[in-house]
Motif scaffolding. Structure first.
Motif, PDB file in Angstrom:
ATOM      1  N   GLY A   1      19.646 -16.184  15.723  1.00  0.00           N
ATOM      2  CA  GLY A   1      19.808 -17.561  15.282  1.00  0.00           C
ATOM      3  C   GLY A   1      20.868 -17.770  14.230  1.00  0.00           C
ATOM      4  N   SER A   2      21.878 -16.919  14.187  1.00  0.00           N
ATOM      5  CA  SER A   2      22.952 -17.063  13.212  1.00  0.00           C
ATOM      6  C   SER A   2      24.037 -17.978  13.780  1.00  0.00           C
ATOM      7  CB  SER A   2      23.544 -15.688  12.867  1.00  0.00           C
ATOM      8  OG  SER A   2      24.703 -15.814  12.074  1.00  0.00           O
ATOM      9  N   GLU A   3      24.295 -19.103  13.104  1.00  0.00           N
ATOM     10  CA  GLU A   3      25.325 -20.031  13.577  1.00  0.00           C
ATOM     11  C   GLU A   3      26.706 -19.398  13.501  1.00  0.00           C
ATOM     12  OE1 GLU A   3      25.136 -23.783  11.691  1.00  0.00           O
ATOM     13  OE2 GLU A   3      22.989 -24.090  12.061  1.00  0.00           O
ATOM     14  N   VAL A   4      26.922 -18.586  12.497  1.00  0.00           N
ATOM     15  CA  VAL A   4      28.227 -17.920  12.379  1.00  0.00           C
ATOM     16  C   VAL A   4      28.448 -16.996  13.565  1.00  0.00           C
ATOM     17  CG1 VAL A   4      29.620 -16.382  10.940  1.00  0.00           C
ATOM     18  CG2 VAL A   4      28.118 -18.079   9.863  1.00  0.00           C
ATOM     19  N   ALA A   5      27.416 -16.234  13.949  1.00  0.00           N
ATOM     20  CA  ALA A   5      27.539 -15.334  15.099  1.00  0.00           C
ATOM     21  C   ALA A   5      27.739 -16.115  16.384  1.00  0.00           C
ATOM     22  CB  ALA A   5      26.294 -14.450  15.194  1.00  0.00           C
TER      23      ALA A   5
ATOM     24  N   LEU B   1       0.810  -1.207   0.000  1.00  0.00           N
ATOM     25  CA  LEU B   1       0.000   0.000   0.000  1.00  0.00           C
ATOM     26  C   LEU B   1       0.847   1.263   0.000  1.00  0.00           C
ATOM     27  CD1 LEU B   1      -2.630  -1.106   2.673  1.00  0.00           C
ATOM     28  CD2 LEU B   1      -2.743  -1.397   0.188  1.00  0.00           C
ATOM     29  N   SER B   2       2.092   1.180   0.384  1.00  0.00           N
ATOM     30  CA  SER B   2       2.942   2.354   0.472  1.00  0.00           C
ATOM     31  C   SER B   2       4.341   1.990   0.022  1.00  0.00           C
ATOM     32  CB  SER B   2       2.948   2.913   1.905  1.00  0.00           C
ATOM     33  OG  SER B   2       3.402   1.922   2.808  1.00  0.00           O
ATOM     34  N   HIS B   3       5.230   2.937   0.187  1.00  0.00           N
ATOM     35  CA  HIS B   3       6.570   2.775  -0.367  1.00  0.00           C
ATOM     36  C   HIS B   3       7.505   2.034   0.560  1.00  0.00           C
ATOM     37  CE1 HIS B   3       7.580   5.860   2.547  1.00  0.00           C
ATOM     38  NE2 HIS B   3       8.848   5.669   2.255  1.00  0.00           N
ATOM     39  N   GLY B   4       7.176   1.871   1.815  1.00  0.00           N
ATOM     40  CA  GLY B   4       8.101   1.406   2.834  1.00  0.00           C
ATOM     41  C   GLY B   4       8.527  -0.033   2.645  1.00  0.00           C
ATOM     42  N   THR B   5       9.769  -0.318   2.997  1.00  0.00           N
ATOM     43  CA  THR B   5      10.287  -1.675   2.971  1.00  0.00           C
ATOM     44  C   THR B   5      10.949  -1.973   4.292  1.00  0.00           C
ATOM     45  OG1 THR B   5      12.372  -0.930   2.017  1.00  0.00           O
ATOM     46  CG2 THR B   5      10.672  -1.651   0.477  1.00  0.00           C
ATOM     47  N   LEU B   6      10.910  -3.238   4.673  1.00  0.00           N
ATOM     48  CA  LEU B   6      11.487  -3.667   5.942  1.00  0.00           C
ATOM     49  C   LEU B   6      12.968  -3.939   5.762  1.00  0.00           C
ATOM     50  CD1 LEU B   6      11.060  -4.572   8.894  1.00  0.00           C
ATOM     51  CD2 LEU B   6      10.625  -6.854   7.998  1.00  0.00           C
ATOM     52  N   VAL B   7      13.795  -3.333   6.599  1.00  0.00           N
ATOM     53  CA  VAL B   7      15.231  -3.542   6.531  1.00  0.00           C
ATOM     54  C   VAL B   7      15.582  -4.737   7.401  1.00  0.00           C
ATOM     55  CG1 VAL B   7      17.487  -2.541   6.960  1.00  0.00           C
ATOM     56  CG2 VAL B   7      15.631  -1.102   6.143  1.00  0.00           C
ATOM     57  N   THR B   8      16.107  -5.781   6.802  1.00  0.00           N
ATOM     58  CA  THR B   8      16.525  -6.968   7.550  1.00  0.00           C
ATOM     59  C   THR B   8      18.026  -7.138   7.409  1.00  0.00           C
ATOM     60  OG1 THR B   8      16.081  -8.366   5.631  1.00  0.00           O
ATOM     61  CG2 THR B   8      14.303  -8.102   7.236  1.00  0.00           C
ATOM     62  N   ALA B   9      18.606  -7.694   8.447  1.00  0.00           N
ATOM     63  CA  ALA B   9      20.052  -7.879   8.456  1.00  0.00           C
ATOM     64  C   ALA B   9      20.406  -9.131   7.659  1.00  0.00           C
ATOM     65  CB  ALA B   9      20.557  -7.991   9.892  1.00  0.00           C
ATOM     66  N   SER B  10      21.123  -8.952   6.582  1.00  0.00           N
ATOM     67  CA  SER B  10      21.567 -10.074   5.758  1.00  0.00           C
ATOM     68  C   SER B  10      22.793 -10.720   6.402  1.00  0.00           C
ATOM     69  CB  SER B  10      21.909  -9.573   4.355  1.00  0.00           C
ATOM     70  OG  SER B  10      22.983  -8.639   4.417  1.00  0.00           O
ATOM     71  N   PRO B  11      23.149 -11.933   5.986  1.00  0.00           N
ATOM     72  CA  PRO B  11      24.377 -12.545   6.521  1.00  0.00           C
ATOM     73  C   PRO B  11      25.610 -11.676   6.308  1.00  0.00           C
ATOM     74  CG  PRO B  11      23.042 -14.181   5.381  1.00  0.00           C
ATOM     75  CD  PRO B  11      22.398 -12.848   5.121  1.00  0.00           C
ATOM     76  N   GLU B  12      25.640 -10.946   5.198  1.00  0.00           N
ATOM     77  CA  GLU B  12      26.779 -10.050   4.968  1.00  0.00           C
ATOM     78  C   GLU B  12      26.812  -8.928   6.002  1.00  0.00           C
ATOM     79  OE1 GLU B  12      24.602 -10.922   2.720  1.00  0.00           O
ATOM     80  OE2 GLU B  12      25.753 -12.310   1.455  1.00  0.00           O
TER      81      GLU B  12
ATOM     82  N   GLU C   1      18.143 -22.320  24.927  1.00  0.00           N
ATOM     83  CA  GLU C   1      17.053 -22.681  24.016  1.00  0.00           C
ATOM     84  C   GLU C   1      17.541 -22.961  22.602  1.00  0.00           C
ATOM     85  OE1 GLU C   1      14.366 -19.447  24.252  1.00  0.00           O
ATOM     86  OE2 GLU C   1      13.602 -19.976  26.236  1.00  0.00           O
ATOM     87  N   SER C   2      18.823 -22.784  22.385  1.00  0.00           N
ATOM     88  CA  SER C   2      19.370 -23.045  21.063  1.00  0.00           C
ATOM     89  C   SER C   2      19.383 -24.543  20.791  1.00  0.00           C
ATOM     90  CB  SER C   2      20.791 -22.481  20.953  1.00  0.00           C
ATOM     91  OG  SER C   2      21.395 -22.864  19.733  1.00  0.00           O
ATOM     92  N   LYS C   3      19.283 -24.899  19.515  1.00  0.00           N
ATOM     93  CA  LYS C   3      19.342 -26.303  19.121  1.00  0.00           C
ATOM     94  C   LYS C   3      20.775 -26.781  18.917  1.00  0.00           C
ATOM     95  CE  LYS C   3      14.828 -26.109  16.851  1.00  0.00           C
ATOM     96  NZ  LYS C   3      14.063 -26.319  15.583  1.00  0.00           N
TER      97      LYS C   3
END
Length: 659
Positions: free
Chosen positions: A348-352, A283-294, A391-393
């Protein structure tokens, strides 16, 4: 006036001024009803104010400081009224402003470096510009595009909160901006507005500037236009943030607010609402900023330098407190680093996770948990770190917390030595000559221990670890079990009906449902109370007369019961014969016949009986009441035989019941 009735309404004071021949703008601004008349779209007033000369004068009140010898109304009232006129949403006035280049230049002359920037006028300026951005979006964007210096001037004044709000809306970090003009945001690709904002961390030493710059960047991460979403989450931009944070001689506020931007990029609470954000983006211009693996990898590159700042062994400053002293105090920057570690583990990043284990970040955070036993903010973040690990697997993450960090062992040691230490090698010391207080982490340790017990039911690794620890088993049996029983709020009756123990305490019902009484149960009891005459008061006849009405009239719903219960709650301390202390309250049907048939000193008197009171020297013999008080007339007794004819019970002389 809100409305005008022909022939009855008095003339408006504004119209009276307009009827004069030589009136001035100041005369109207000094009138109390001018804003009201503007909102009512007074035709004569609007036609006067829409003139360019009047709009220019209104703008001068907003952007130009008053002379030192000016009257108070020139300093305070006229700028305020002028701002309110522009924000009254009168289209013709706003049109006069945006369509005239000279008037727009006058408005934005407030941003010039040689211009005074008082916070009062800055607030009025911000309100007018934001109103333009909302009502005349395209015209404002076109003007700013033709004057690119405006963006840099706004960034230079970012330390003023009002200017910060203008910049947030101008770059599209507000969901209400440019919702129908996504194409107008392409000009942001050509200017380096984010770089100009982040560079304020390096060029300014003001904590307000750092805080406002971080607020703008966090707003962009939460709701960014497409042109800025990819840029702010890029590894190069994250590296630029940390570069400014680790510069020599930079204040700690740079590090704190830089980490706030990174935390906003990693915020898991925002990721939960991704489906809603995706729907809204249609409905609008906004986008959600998510943290990529990079992006995460770019943050991990600076993790080693962050952990060095957690070292408190070399600090020498001492902070006195009411319980002792801190040497050194933890500080906001260390607290923000621990929060950053907590958020890194939550994504939940295994690298982190692997990187945090290798650098010892989790163990360092747990050490600070026990070294600063009175910092509740720290305890909250460390508890989240431990919870994310448990709680991590990943078994290696759970094993790291239990084995290498020795979490259970440290909890047991702290439980045995629960008093604040006076050892000079510690970072938190108690005051000499005073009894050391109890450490303030017992509640958090209890919750962590209960978390371990909960996970032991589903995780074999945790279960076997706890079963092999004899000290844990002994502490769990002797201390933790008793503590949980004592602190279990679901077992705290506190005069409440038993049915409340079955209800969840975290419900989202109305407030009255979380009060002392179960309204649903008491509503039924109230109706029966009036039905059987249990409610004892002087108006009992009226209550009995109400029985002649239909059942619908007698019934108490939840809302009616709430009103009655609220009034009764106020009188609980005033009358001992409260509705809730009556012994017959929860026994209406089964025990009615028995209670009516028994007349004994222990029985509670019924308000329907003809016996008004029993004195201490009265005797009860076979249903007769003998009063030995002289001059008093004997009260007609209630025959036990008559009272028990229907029930079939006979009261013997010894007080037993013969059925």
């Amino acid at each position: 006036m809100f409305w005008h009735v022909p022939g009855f309404s008095a003339a408006s004071p504004v119209d009276t001024i307009l009827d004069k021949e030589n009136f001035k703008l100041e005369d109207l601004l000094d009138e109390d009803e001018i804003i009201q008349e503007c909102k009512a779209l007074n035709t004569r007033l609007i036609n006067f104010l829409r003139d360019k000369v009047q709009v220019e004068q209104l703008l001068r009140y907003i952007v130009e400081e008053a002379p030192e010898d000016a009257e108070k109304k020139r300093i305070f009232r006229f700028p305020f009224i002028a701002c309110e006129i522009f924000t009254c949403d009168v289209d013709v006035i706003m049109k006069t402003l945006v369509e005239d280049e000279d008037l727009m230049n006058l408005l934005f002359s407030f941003l010039k470096p040689d211009h005074p920037h008082g916070t009062l006028l800055a607030g009025y300026f911000a309100k007018v510009v934001i109103c333009l951005a909302m009502r005349k979006t395209l015209q404002l964007v076109h003007y700013v595009q033709g004057h690119p210096e405006i963006v840099s001037q706004l960034v230079d004044l970012i330390g003023i909160t009002s200017i910060m709000e203008v910049l947030i809306r101008l770059i599209g970090a507000d969901e209400t901006m440019y919702s129908s003009h996504a194409d107008s945001m392409q000009w942001l690709d050509d200017i380096q507005v984010l770089e100009m904002i982040v560079d304020k961390f390096s060029t300014s030493d003001s904590a307000e500037v750092h805080a406002n710059a971080a607020e703008i960047l966090c707003a962009v991460t939460r709701y960014a236009p497409p042109a800025l979403a990819a840029k702010i989450s890029s590894p190069s931009f994250v590296g630029r943030l940390f570069q400014h944070a680790f510069e020599d001689s930079r204040p700690k506020s740079v590090l704190v607010h830089s980490l706030s931007v990174c935390i906003s990029l990693l915020d898991p609470k925002r990721l939960v609402s991704a489906s809603y954000q995706a729907f809204r983006s249609q409905l609008s211009h906004g986008t959600l900023v998510t943290a990529s693996p990079e992006t995460v990898n770019g943050m991990l590159d600076s993790l080693g330098d962050l952990l060095k700042l957690l070292d408190v062994s070399s600090a020498e400053n001492v902070l006195p407190t009411t319980y002792g002293s801190l040497q050194p105090p933890l500080g906001k920057h260390r607290l923000k680093i621990v929060e950053f570690i907590s958020v890194l583990l939550s994504i939940g990043s295994e690298v982190a996770e692997t990187r945090l284990i290798q650098l010892g970040a989790i163990q360092h955070a747990i050490d600070l948990f026990f070294e600063y036993p009175f910092n509740n903010f720290l305890h909250h973040h460390v508890e989240n770190i431990i919870g994310s690990c448990l709680e991590s697997k990943q078994d290696h993450l759970i094993g790291h917390v239990l084995d290498e960090c020795k979490l259970v062992t440290r909890i047991l040691e702290a439980e045995k030595n629960s008093a604040l230490s006076s050892d000079l090698t510690k970072h938190t010391l108690s005051t000499e000559g005073r009894c050391p207080p109890r450490i303030g982490i017992v509640g958090h340790m209890t919750r962590i221990a209960n978390k371990l017990l909960q996970l032991a039911n589903t995780n074999i690794m945790v279960q076997s670890y706890l079963q092999q620890n004899s000290d844990w088993i002994e502490w769990h049996t002797s201390t933790l079990t008793k503590r949980n029983a004592l602190e279990n709020v679901y077992q705290w009756a506190c005069g409440r009906p038993t049915s409340l123990q079955d209800r969840g305490r975290d419900s989202d019902d109305e407030d009255f449902r979380d009060r002392d009484y179960d309204v649903a149960a008491l509503a039924s009891n109230l109706s029966q109370a009036f039905k059987y005459g249990i409610y004892s008061n002087d108006d009992i006849d009226e209550a009995q007369a109400s029985l002649e009405r239909d059942d619908e009239d007698v019934y108490f719903d939840d809302e009616s019961a709430e009103v009655v219960i609220s009034s009764l709650r106020l009188g609980d301390d005033q009358e001992s014969g409260s509705l809730f202390t009556n012994s017959n309250w929860f026994a209406f049907d089964e025990d009615k016949a028995l209670n009516d048939g028994l007349v004994s000193p222990e029985a509670s008197p019924s308000p329907n009986s003809e016996i008004s009171a029993l004195k201490e020297d009265d005797e009860v013999i076979l249903g007769e009441v003998i009063d030995d008080t002289e001059g008093s007339e004997p009260t007609l007794p209630v025959s036990n035989k008559d009272a028990n004819e229907e029930s079939g019970h006979t009261v013997l002389a010894n007080g037993t019941i013969d059925k």
